[in-house]
Design a protein around this motif. Sequence first.
Motif, short mmCIF file in Angstrom:
data_model
loop_
_atom_site.label_atom_id
_atom_site.label_comp_id
_atom_site.label_asym_id
_atom_site.label_seq_id
_atom_site.Cartn_x
_atom_site.Cartn_y
_atom_site.Cartn_z
N ALA A 1 0.83 -1.21 0.00
CA ALA A 1 0.00 0.00 0.00
C ALA A 1 0.86 1.25 0.00
O ALA A 1 0.58 2.22 -0.73
N VAL B 1 -3.37 1.92 -3.61
CA VAL B 1 -4.17 1.27 -2.57
C VAL B 1 -4.50 2.30 -1.51
O VAL B 1 -3.60 2.91 -0.93
N LEU C 1 -5.73 2.95 2.03
CA LEU C 1 -5.98 2.29 3.30
C LEU C 1 -7.14 2.98 4.00
O LEU C 1 -7.21 4.21 4.04
N GLN D 1 -6.07 -4.49 2.94
CA GLN D 1 -6.80 -4.55 1.69
C GLN D 1 -6.94 -5.98 1.18
O GLN D 1 -7.93 -6.32 0.51
#
Length: 338
Positions: free
Chosen positions: A261, A274, A276, A297
């Motif tokens: 991420a 990504v 979070l 994720q």
Amino acid sequence: MSTDTSARPETGTATGALLSARDLRVVFPGRRGAPPARAVDGVDLDVGAGEIVALVGESGCGKTTLARSLLGLVRPTSGTVAFDGEPLAYSSGALKSYRKRAQLVLQDPSGSLNPRHTVYDAVAEGLRIHGYAGDERAAVAGALARAGLRPPERFFLRYPHELSGGQRQRVVIAGALVLEPELIVADEPVASLDASVRGEILALLLRLRDELGLSALVVTHDLGLAWNIADRVAVMYLGRVVETGPVESVLTNPRHPYTRALLSVLPESEGEPVVLTGEPPDPSRIPSGCRFHVRCQVLASGAAAAVADRCRGEDLPVLPGGGAGAVACHWVAGRKAD
């Protein structure tokens, strides 16, 4: 990110660590009946001689507390810190001696420098504290020159407000170098600088490593910075290191979902970033099981369904601190076992 690693020296902990932490924990008492905060919650970490290690993570993950505990500025609740094979002692005399060998470089040079002190006095301060008996003027000039401020005499009588941001950071670095330390701990050393100056300061740290054999622990939230400067990287989340190893392997083949991420939002990264969900949990209320599972994720996507119960209920061991790559993740461990 460039993947040219030909210029990286052979470093690491194979010949023994200069700085070593084992199962280090720093717990702060809770206020008004609140639970204690486990800011550092079991960390193994090594920095080898002539090695640069990047300690990476979001704000609030415990990396600054860890760095300060490694320097004796925060006394650990438990665990051990050793320097050059000797356990760190916490008497005032022992800490004073240690801080000649291990120096802190802070994030904000404006806050680090007394506005009423000249550059000369700022750099000479450490020499005076430690009772330096040599040629003070020559030592200050040498430190300024090594930090890239040349000719050094031109800066002696200048004040911080007369300098650029990059020059102020070089003065802070010179103040650390004047005692000829073996290790520096740099907490976000370029975070307050313009992009054009960041590369110059990073190049300076690399040059100091190459020319002086200086070791460094660089604390940062920026994995891109880690790629440009570090030999090894340790990724920290909620008080623990969750992935560690040589920078090339961690940043070109990240395994922990948290590392993935962090890397996904770099401008050079391919694919969708990504995002979070939420903020990291409060260190006084660390979730059971894997401490990342509430934001993971991979778990949210269903890809980790086979190990979901372990993610939510089974803690993970403290990662070893040496040069070999390691990751604390039930999903990764399950994939390796398949």
